[in-house]
Design a protein around this motif. Structure first.
Motif, mmCIF file in Angstrom:
data_model
loop_
_atom_site.group_PDB
_atom_site.id
_atom_site.type_symbol
_atom_site.label_atom_id
_atom_site.label_comp_id
_atom_site.label_asym_id
_atom_site.label_seq_id
_atom_site.Cartn_x
_atom_site.Cartn_y
_atom_site.Cartn_z
ATOM 1 N N GLY A 211 0.817 -1.205 0.000
ATOM 2 C CA GLY A 211 0.000 0.000 0.000
ATOM 3 C C GLY A 211 0.853 1.258 0.000
ATOM 4 N N HIS A 212 0.203 2.409 -0.116
ATOM 5 C CA HIS A 212 0.953 3.677 -0.141
ATOM 6 C C HIS A 212 0.119 4.785 0.501
ATOM 7 N N GLU A 213 0.824 5.825 0.924
ATOM 8 C CA GLU A 213 0.183 6.992 1.500
ATOM 9 C C GLU A 213 -0.065 8.034 0.411
ATOM 10 N N ARG A 214 -0.945 8.952 0.703
ATOM 11 C CA ARG A 214 -1.201 10.045 -0.240
ATOM 12 C C ARG A 214 0.082 10.847 -0.447
ATOM 13 N N GLY A 215 0.402 11.092 -1.716
ATOM 14 C CA GLY A 215 1.578 11.872 -2.057
ATOM 15 C C GLY A 215 2.884 11.102 -2.010
ATOM 16 N N ALA A 216 2.820 9.773 -1.817
ATOM 17 C CA ALA A 216 4.050 8.981 -1.730
ATOM 18 C C ALA A 216 4.804 8.992 -3.051
ATOM 19 N N PHE A 217 4.070 9.140 -4.157
ATOM 20 C CA PHE A 217 4.681 9.224 -5.483
ATOM 21 C C PHE A 217 3.686 9.922 -6.398
ATOM 22 N N GLY A 219 0.894 10.749 -8.683
ATOM 23 C CA GLY A 219 -0.357 10.045 -8.966
ATOM 24 C C GLY A 219 -0.995 9.425 -7.751
ATOM 25 N N ALA A 220 -0.314 9.430 -6.607
ATOM 26 C CA ALA A 220 -0.889 8.861 -5.377
ATOM 27 C C ALA A 220 -1.802 9.898 -4.744
ATOM 28 N N GLN A 221 -3.067 9.921 -5.163
ATOM 29 C CA GLN A 221 -4.014 10.939 -4.730
ATOM 30 C C GLN A 221 -4.600 10.667 -3.350
ATOM 31 N N ALA A 222 -4.550 9.397 -2.905
ATOM 32 C CA ALA A 222 -5.131 9.044 -1.604
ATOM 33 C C ALA A 222 -4.424 7.811 -1.060
ATOM 34 N N ARG A 223 -4.584 7.602 0.221
ATOM 35 C CA ARG A 223 -3.994 6.410 0.807
ATOM 36 C C ARG A 223 -4.675 5.166 0.246
ATOM 37 N N THR A 224 -3.879 4.172 -0.100
ATOM 38 C CA THR A 224 -4.416 2.927 -0.656
ATOM 39 C C THR A 224 -3.823 1.738 0.088
ATOM 40 N N ALA A 225 -4.679 0.846 0.541
ATOM 41 C CA ALA A 225 -4.214 -0.357 1.239
ATOM 42 C C ALA A 225 -3.632 -1.340 0.232
ATOM 43 N N GLY A 226 -2.544 -1.976 0.601
ATOM 44 C CA GLY A 226 -1.929 -2.993 -0.240
ATOM 45 C C GLY A 226 -2.514 -4.363 0.019
ATOM 46 N N ARG A 227 -1.987 -5.358 -0.704
ATOM 47 C CA ARG A 227 -2.539 -6.705 -0.602
ATOM 48 C C ARG A 227 -2.328 -7.311 0.786
ATOM 49 N N PHE A 228 -1.211 -7.012 1.430
ATOM 50 C CA PHE A 228 -0.997 -7.532 2.778
ATOM 51 C C PHE A 228 -2.081 -7.044 3.735
ATOM 52 N N GLU A 229 -2.463 -5.787 3.583
ATOM 53 C CA GLU A 229 -3.489 -5.212 4.461
ATOM 54 C C GLU A 229 -4.875 -5.715 4.074
ATOM 55 N N GLN A 230 -5.139 -5.835 2.769
ATOM 56 C CA GLN A 230 -6.441 -6.288 2.297
ATOM 57 C C GLN A 230 -6.712 -7.748 2.676
ATOM 58 N N ALA A 231 -5.645 -8.543 2.751
ATOM 59 C CA ALA A 231 -5.803 -9.970 3.042
ATOM 60 C C ALA A 231 -5.691 -10.284 4.529
ATOM 61 N N ALA A 232 -5.755 -9.264 5.383
ATOM 62 C CA ALA A 232 -5.587 -9.465 6.827
ATOM 63 C C ALA A 232 -6.517 -10.560 7.339
ATOM 64 N N GLY A 233 -5.944 -11.516 8.034
ATOM 65 C CA GLY A 233 -6.709 -12.635 8.566
ATOM 66 C C GLY A 233 -6.861 -13.786 7.599
ATOM 67 N N GLY A 234 -6.462 -13.566 6.338
ATOM 68 C CA GLY A 234 -6.643 -14.589 5.313
ATOM 69 C C GLY A 234 -5.335 -15.079 4.720
ATOM 70 N N THR A 235 -5.369 -15.328 3.428
ATOM 71 C CA THR A 235 -4.225 -15.897 2.714
ATOM 72 C C THR A 235 -3.827 -14.996 1.560
ATOM 73 N N LEU A 236 -2.527 -14.769 1.409
ATOM 74 C CA LEU A 236 -1.995 -13.998 0.292
ATOM 75 C C LEU A 236 -1.208 -14.954 -0.602
#
Length: 476
Positions: A211-217, A219-236
């Protein structure tokens, strides 16, 4: 051998009871054999054994139900399950109800004795919490020995969070294995997310994963959760891990080591609550040697390796898979089709470079394009490629070829079926390749070819003229 033990064997097959008893007694064990659950229970009440060896299908009950009861009443007794029902369901059920080991029939006696010795060394080990595998749609099909090895590993890893590395050629079903591990495990109610490392631009992989924070690069207009965060509790599921850039490998290694990560451009530490299953169709050992893959990351990922066999290495599963794919196509609204015996021999002889994925695509194509309910070898050969390249001698019977030719003529030229010439046309089509093949076999010598076919040389010469067959350099 660890020590002499009292072993109770339960199997309704007299031959198996005799062979197993003889092999185990030869190694010094005391063996009692039973053919039914009733006999087994009587022997169990008379003397508690050190190890139980049991079949699944019995005349008066189910062996797995017995294992579950035994695990509750006598948790110190390891049970080794033998079964001819060589499916993932059986392997999972055997493990989850408390079996120490699962061996598919036919089994190797050396494997059985090794399992008993290992069970005696680890005697008293309890069973894990049961999973109702019967009610779950399992994606893996196959009863070959190669797939049995895969099933046994899956059954052992579903109850824990160990990292799994799946290797195999493209199309062998690596994601299906990953999904089975997730769907049968304690994380099944959470997300299963897959990410293909080969499909993401190098510069975006870290942001995609963490994931990335707003302004990290740019085109990064807003904070976005990455796959590790999206899959919390599950399987990646990290597919094509061998294509991961070396710089991203370093950060993934840190996450696997610490169990924590930060987003790109972020400072807050986030706990990585995911199970990692990785897959590759490349040789990671070679990539490590060439410096393209980190050795320490390889060892972090390769905790439990699962090597998937290519379809050509499990030919006995091909017909089963093909029928399954045709049935599934029908369930999805396509016409119901089936393969005749010659077609089955044809698909079993094919090498399937695209593996299970290619087989599924071919079966769906046949379900759409074939006009007949029964698909023959000639029609299948056209789909697969040049018949000479894919069909071993004898795979297409003459009966099947003639029937397929008549069916095709009926579709393409229905009027020609009633013009009185069908017999001559079919005979000519059969006779021509026969004569040409026999002449080629005998180096163009018409006399020897005629004798081999049991006809007069003059008859052969007349047929050559009638059929318009010209043989360069033919010997009279």
């Amino acid at each position: 051998m660890s020590r002499v033990a009292n072993i109770l064997v339960l199997d309704d097959d007299k031959a198996i009871r005799t062979v197993v008893a003889h092999a185990l007694r030869r190694t010094g064990h005391h063996v009692t054999t039973t053919a039914t659950l009733a006999e087994f229970n009587r022997e169990l009440r008379a003397a508690v054994p050190d190890v139980v060896v049991s079949d699944v299908v019995l005349p008066d009950g189910n062996g797995l139900d017995m294992v579950a009861g035994l695990a509750e009443a006598y948790p110190q007794i390891p049970v080794i399950v033998l079964s001819a029902q060589n499916t993932l369901t059986t392997a999972v059920r055997a493990t989850e109800v408390g079996a120490y080991e699962y061996l598919p029939k036919p089994f190797d006696l050396d494997d059985l004795t090794r399992a008993i010795d290992a069970a005696l060394q680890r005697k008293g080990e309890g069973a894990s919490d049961p999973v109702d595998a019967e009610d779950r749609a399992l994606p893996l099909i196959g009863r070959s020995p190669a797939m049995q090895d895969v099933y046994r590993v899956i059954a052992r890893v579903i109850s824990n969070d160990l990292t799994v590395l799946i290797s195999g050629e493209s199309g062998t079903g690596k994601e299906l294995v990953a999904r089975a591990i997730h769907d049968l495990g304690p994380r099944r109610d959470a997300a299963f997310l897959a990410i293909n490392m080969a499909a993401i631009p190098r510069e975006l992989i870290e942001a995609e994963l963490f994931g990335h924070e707003r302004g990290a690069f740019t085109g990064a207009q807003a904070r976005t959760a990455g796959r590790f965060e999206q899959a919390a509790g599950g399987t990646l599921f990290l597919d094509e891990i061998g294509d991961m850039p070396i710089e991203a490998q370093t950060r993934l290694l840190r996450v696997l080591q610490s169990g924590e990560f930060t987003t790109v451009g972020g400072a807050r530490t986030i706990k990585a609550d995911v199970r990692i299953v990785a897959a590759t169709n490349r040789n990671l050992d070679s990539l490590v040697q060439s410096g393209q893959f980190r050795e320490d990351l390889f060892y972090r990922l390769n905790v439990v390796p699962i090597a998937l066999p290519a379809l050509r290495e499990r030919r006995q599963d091909i017909a089963l898979l093909a029928r399954h794919f045709l049935d599934r196509a029908a369930e999805h609204g396509l016409p119901r089709k089936r393969l005749d015996e010659a077609a089955i021999r044809t698909i079993e002889a094919h090498d399937w470079p695209g593996n299970v994925r290619q087989l599924e695509n071919i079966m769906r194509r046949l379900a759409v394009l074939s006009r007949d309910e029964v698909i023959g070898a000639p029609e299948l050969a056209v789909i697969l490629g040049t018949p000479a390249d894919v069909i071993a001698p004898g795979d297409i019977s003459l009966d099947s070829a003639v029937r397929a030719r008549i069916d095709r003529l009926a579709r393409d030229d229905p009027r020609g079926m009633d013009d009185g010439t069908l017999y001559e046309r079919i005979i000519a089509e059969v006779e021509r390749p026969l004569i040409e093949a026999m002449l080629a076999r005998h180096g163009g010598n018409q006399l020897r070819a005629a004798r081999a076919m049991g006809i007069n040389r003059n008859t052969l010469r007349k047929r050559l003229d009638t059929l318009g067959i010209e043989i360069d350099g033919a010997v009279e």
